[in-house]
Design an enzyme around this catalytic site. Structure first.
Site, PDB file in Angstrom:
ATOM      1  N   CYS A 143       0.833  -1.200   0.000  1.00 42.28           N
ATOM      2  CA  CYS A 143       0.000   0.000   0.000  1.00 42.28           C
ATOM      3  C   CYS A 143       0.872   1.257   0.000  1.00 42.28           C
ATOM      4  O   CYS A 143       1.493   1.566  -0.994  1.00 42.28           O
ATOM      5  CB  CYS A 143      -0.982  -0.041   1.167  1.00 42.28           C
ATOM      6  SG  CYS A 143      -2.391   1.072   0.945  1.00 42.28           S
ATOM      7  N   HIS A 160      -3.473  -5.585   1.073  1.00 46.97           N
ATOM      8  CA  HIS A 160      -3.289  -5.930   2.480  1.00 46.97           C
ATOM      9  C   HIS A 160      -3.722  -7.385   2.688  1.00 46.97           C
ATOM     10  O   HIS A 160      -4.643  -7.873   2.040  1.00 46.97           O
ATOM     11  CB  HIS A 160      -4.142  -5.033   3.379  1.00 46.97           C
ATOM     12  CG  HIS A 160      -3.682  -3.611   3.435  1.00 46.97           C
ATOM     13  ND1 HIS A 160      -2.545  -3.228   4.108  1.00 46.97           N
ATOM     14  CD2 HIS A 160      -4.205  -2.490   2.904  1.00 46.97           C
ATOM     15  CE1 HIS A 160      -2.386  -1.921   3.997  1.00 46.97           C
ATOM     16  NE2 HIS A 160      -3.382  -1.442   3.264  1.00 46.97           N
TER      17      HIS A 160
END
Length: 521
Positions: free
Chosen positions: A338, A457
């Site tokens: 991310c 994630h």
């Protein structure tokens, strides 16, 4: 008409006394005992979040608690999530979607009345659907400066018609003073709601504590429902940075373990991404904050962040960025997730200051990408495949063009990334559970397979991918592959049961059920 569900509430004498974990244990116990149970926390402050099946964002702890009682997590279980961005400013997430950034004063003075109605509606919705609601408080109910507009502790207990168990952490010292002091600050009506105490994280001989327990019960006329011994190596996700601080004090690396190093960014988020590595016997996981802690890692990870540009400046100012770039040039393994992935590109643009007060910043230049931060936040569960990694280590590229590995995870980010030139993508993904959606590319992988960036994630929750990734590093070191594939999901289920058994053994569940049945009468 169905009767509203009964409720029980867990409050604490302070933050990090174990409310989330005890709530998780009770969720599993109540489920085991045949109840249709749901967790609830009206307002949570955390940078570790959980994406629901419908692509909404809630606190990680409430997602974990829902998993513990085998119910699908919804935003009613945590209708308001506060995600700190900088000192005194948080992103306010309402029913899983960003509302706006507010400082503490404006949130309290301008939004709490609206928030009160939101949390009441969510609680009522849950009570119509379930048999029992296990409610977690926040911080302490004795914060005198906050009590008049409280939506997380005693006022919530009143709205929920909930008896309260007060939890105190003996490991930090002063346990009896913290309990009695909390009761002294409560109003008589609030004190009547407290039906029992739990003394948590006990280490030592219980007989030596008994005189104190007897004194406390005689003084308060409230029973101690249980003394819960400290449970080592729990194996469940952590709620916030307080627990992460314990991970920084890492254990000694063993022979033949890979040294996997995570950069502890000042605004680190979703560090639960790395919990599966704690289950791997050939991994030594550590977190660093300073360049002098670098040593000689086998793999470096740049995690997520709630303020990507400011955390990139942190890496630049501390010299860690320069160290990372040199590490990659020398053939090191690097994973960016991310925000970490975004930092690895050529440029980061925030022209409308959605992420920070920096409008533009050069990235590390490891990937030919450019990320622009936008107002809309992408939150969704994803599934897909990857062609990383080949079992044939003689190939220069570590790809396998058959038997693609199935992966799943979730995305939470406000940036969109453009590719400035053709790249090799790491994953092909689509919206989870919807086969009508076409696959799209995610992330970048270097030509030698050593440097990966991704928005996913939870990518390390995928057992086969995680093991192949680790074995790739092992082979490059000249080590043999580790053959056993650890099931992170099974380990997590075992941890839920171990926690429930531990709490059930040390908590008077008969009195807990009696409290629930009697309510606040």
């Amino acid at each position: 008409m169905k009767k509203l569900a009964r409720t029980i509430m867990l409050q604490g004498t302070a933050s990090d006394v174990g409310k989330s974990i005890i709530t998780t244990a009770l969720c599993r116990i109540f489920y085991q005992d045949g109840y249709k149970v749901a967790p609830y926390k009206s307002q949570n402050m955390s940078l570790n979040s959980y994406v629901t099946l419908d692509g909404k964002e809630i606190g990680r702890a409430q997602g974990m608690q829902a998993d513990a009682c085998y119910t699908a997590a919804t935003t009613d279980m945590n209708p308001i999530l506060l995600k700190p961005k900088q000192d005194m400013v948080s992103q306010v997430v309402v029913h899983g979607k960003p509302y706006k950034d507010l400082d503490a004063r404006n949130y309290r003075e301008q939004y709490l009345q609206t928030a009160e109605n939101i949390v009441k509606d969510s609680l009522f919705s849950l009570r119509k659907k379930y048999d029992l609601i296990t409610i977690e408080g926040a911080g302490s109910p004795a914060e005198v400066n906050l009590k008049d507009r409280d939506i997380v502790n005693m006022r919530l207990a009143k709205w929920a018609e909930a008896p309260v168990i007060l939890i105190a952490d003996i490991d930090r010292g002063g346990v009896f003073a913290s309990i009695v002091g909390t009761l002294e600050i409560l109003t008589p009506e609030e004190r009547k709601r407290v039906k029992g105490f739990i003394i948590n994280k006990f280490r030592g001989d219980i007989s030596l504590l008994q005189p104190g327990v007897d004194w406390l019960e005689n003084k308060t006329e409230i029973p101690v429902l249980g003394v819960i011994p400290y449970l080592h190596h729990l194996g469940l996700e952590d709620e916030d940075g307080a627990s992460l601080d314990m991970k920084i004090k890492s254990t000694q690396k063993l022979e033949n373990q890979l040294d996997v190093m995570v950069i502890k960014l000042p605004r680190i988020s979703n560090f639960t991404d790395f919990d599966p590595l704690l289950k791997e016997p050939d991994v030594h996981l550590r977190y660093i904050e300073h360049i002098d802690e670098w040593d000689a890692p086998d793999m470096v990870i740049i995690p997520g962040s709630k303020n990507t540009l400011q955390d990139l400046l942190f890496l630049r100012e501390t010299g860690i960025e320069e160290k990372l770039i040199e590490y990659v040039k020398q053939g090191g393994f690097l994973l960016g997730i991310c925000a970490g992935y975004q930092m690895m590109g050529e440029k980061l643009l925030d022209p409308h200051y959605f992420e920070s007060d920096v409008s533009e910043l050069n990235g590390m230049g490891l990937f030919p990408t450019e990320t622009t931060f936008i107002q809309d936040k992408r939150t969704e569960r994803v599934e897909g495949t990857t062609l990383l990694y080949s079992s044939d280590v003689n190939d220069q590229l570590y790809f396998k063009h058959s038997d693609a590995i199935q992966i799943e995870g979730y995305e939470i980010h406000m940036g969109t990334t453009q590719f400035l030139q053709p790249v090799q993508h790491a994953f092909q993904i689509r919206l989870a559970g919807n086969q009508e959606h076409s696959f799209h590319n995610d992330g970048v992988v270097s030509d030698d397979g050593k440097v990966i960036g991704t928005y996913i994630h939870g990518i390390l929750d995928n057992d086969i991918f995680r093991r192949n990734w680790l074995n790739n590093i092992r082979v490059h070191k000249g080590w043999i592959e580790f053959k056993e594939t650890i099931s992170y999901r099974n380990k997590r289920e075992e941890a839920f049961d171990r926690l429930a058994d531990h709490v059930r053994l040390n908590l008077n569940m008969e009195k807990v059920y009696q409290m629930i049945e009697e309510g606040i009468e």
